[in-house]
Design a protein around this motif. Structure first.
Motif, mmCIF file in Angstrom:
data_model
loop_
_atom_site.group_PDB
_atom_site.id
_atom_site.type_symbol
_atom_site.label_atom_id
_atom_site.label_comp_id
_atom_site.label_asym_id
_atom_site.label_seq_id
_atom_site.Cartn_x
_atom_site.Cartn_y
_atom_site.Cartn_z
ATOM 1 N N ASN A 79 0.957 -0.996 -0.091
ATOM 2 C CA ASN A 79 -0.164 -0.349 0.089
ATOM 3 C C ASN A 79 0.924 1.540 0.093
ATOM 4 O O ASN A 79 1.418 1.777 0.575
ATOM 5 C CB ASN A 79 -1.142 0.308 1.339
ATOM 6 N N PRO A 80 1.015 1.878 -0.635
ATOM 7 C CA PRO A 80 1.675 3.096 -1.181
ATOM 8 C C PRO A 80 1.557 4.566 -0.176
ATOM 9 O O PRO A 80 2.124 5.419 0.321
ATOM 10 C CB PRO A 80 1.599 3.421 -2.350
ATOM 11 N N PHE A 81 -0.050 4.247 0.481
ATOM 12 C CA PHE A 81 0.034 5.220 1.201
ATOM 13 C C PHE A 81 0.203 4.936 2.938
ATOM 14 O O PHE A 81 0.038 6.118 3.766
ATOM 15 C CB PHE A 81 -1.770 5.428 1.498
ATOM 16 N N THR A 82 0.180 3.533 3.263
ATOM 17 C CA THR A 82 0.870 3.030 4.317
ATOM 18 C C THR A 82 2.186 1.889 4.720
ATOM 19 O O THR A 82 2.982 2.014 5.759
ATOM 20 C CB THR A 82 -0.453 2.210 5.271
ATOM 21 N N GLY A 83 1.762 1.741 3.241
ATOM 22 C CA GLY A 83 3.726 0.678 3.723
ATOM 23 C C GLY A 83 3.073 -0.810 4.153
ATOM 24 O O GLY A 83 3.698 -1.495 4.539
#
Length: 380
Positions: free
Chosen positions: A272-276
């Motif tokens: 997820n690029p938002f949270t990792g």
């Protein structure tokens, strides 16, 4: 002369174990390969969201987080210093990968998968089979072998470039006092970047720091300095088990498969690029790959791509859009303020970052309202 299997899975992490479990449930003979013996450590935040447990329940795995208490709340600190702390929509867990992965591998073996230790070096895709190292034959191959995937390279897919790749360091430190809460502290100085502290329930917390690569080499010393700056109590000497790892972000995904070769989890850049976060993606994509591999060998890649798009496509588009918006620090600050004012905004952000949730008009509207209010000139 050659071992032959219906499905061979390379990599026995969550994606690989899920693929093996799903393929076995569909009746396929499965060989599960990994270069390490289990249990083994794996650099990760160790966070297990409720969405991951949903997938495991579908696969018949009920005890993956047994013995680890739920973590019911999240505190998020924005780059500008604002913060929000609320109960999660559903509790999360923190389970060291040494424990979690071994449990999933044991479940796959109990389901009938054959586990072998092997570092695969060569993949040869043929019209009717896939051959590994000239010795092992599979009707379908699932590559779940992580960020440096050998199977991905065999498909001719290059690794994630900078700006679509993060680097993080993880360790274990004494858990802070008080009720258990997941803590994420973002960093304005190196944005996009954040530190985390996830309590395990045994007196320790998984702590770490990561940031998106932007064309410069990041040293171990730099990562540790940023960790200590954002999380008091993580100074040198207080953190053990430090390991660094790359996170291939979902904004740069290769093709999910070609012919009889499929990719899942980190090998497919499903972070997820938002949270990792990546455990839920690994389990979901692995399960879908296992079903496609077992049920339609001749059309495995096509069927897998369709089901992956149906289950995650819209969410991945929304998470990429959120990551693009989040490049602007003031938008992240506004999102945290909106989450503090409105529980539904908080829940939307959590679902987007930890599972397969979507952005919605209400959330975007309240963030935009916060931006406009923040920058509205004073009246006289």
């Amino acid at each position: 002369m050659r071992d032959e299997f219906d499905v061979v899975v390379v990599g026995a992490g969550p994606a690989g174990a899920a693929a093996a479990l799903a393929a076995r449930r569909a009746g396929a003979g499965v060989l599960l390969l990994d270069r390490a013996d289990f249990p083994r450590d794996k650099a990760c935040g160790d966070g297990i969201a409720a969405h991951a447990l949903d997938v495991l329940a579908e696969l018949g795995v009920a005890d993956a987080v047994a013995g680890h208490p739920p973590v019911p709340a999240l505190r998020l600190v924005a780059p500008g210093g604002g913060a929000v702390a609320r109960a999660l929509p559903r509790p999360a867990y923190t389970v060291p990968r040494q424990v979690f992965d071994a449990r999933l591998v044991a479940a796959a073996v109990d389901a009938g998968a054959l586990l072998r230790r092997r570092a695969v070096r060569r993949v040869e895709a043929r019209p009717d089979r896939v051959v590994l190292d000239g010795e092992i034959s599979a009707r379908v191959l699932v590559g779940a072998d992580g960020a440096g995937s050998v199977v991905r390279r065999a498909l001719g897919q290059r690794a994630n470039p900078d700006r679509h790749l993060a680097l993080a360091i993880r360790g274990y430190a004494p858990a802070p006092p008080g009720p258990p809460v997941q803590l994420i502290v973002t960093s304005a100085a190196r944005w996009p970047a954040y530190a985390w502290s996830f309590p395990i329930g045994d007196g320790r917390a998984n702590v770490g720091y990561g940031e998106v690569l932007r064309g410069e080499a990041l040293s171990r010393a730099h990562l540790l300095d940023r960790l200590a700056a954002l999380l008091p109590g993580t100074e040198p000497g207080r953190v053990t088990g430090l390991r660094a790892h790359h996170l291939p972000l979902s904004t740069f995904r290769p093709v999910p498969g070609r012919g009889r070769v499929l990719l899942a989890g980190d090998a497919l850049s499903l972070i997820n690029p938002f949270t990792g976060e990546g455990i839920f993606y690994a389990l979901r994509s692995g399960a879908l790959a296992g079903v496609a591999a077992a049920s339609a060998p001749e059309q495995a890649a096509r069927r897998y791509a369709l089901t992956l798009r149906r289950r995650l496509g819209t969410h991945l588009w929304h998470s990429s859009m959120a990551a693009w918006l989040a490049r602007h620090v003031r938008i992240v600050d506004a999102a945290v303020r909106a989450a503090g004012r409105d529980e539904r905004v908080f829940d939307t952000v959590v679902e987007l970052g930890l599972g397969d949730g979507l952005l919605n008009g209400r959330t975007l509207g309240l963030i935009a309202l916060g931006l406009s209010a923040r920058h509205r000139p004073p009246t006289h």
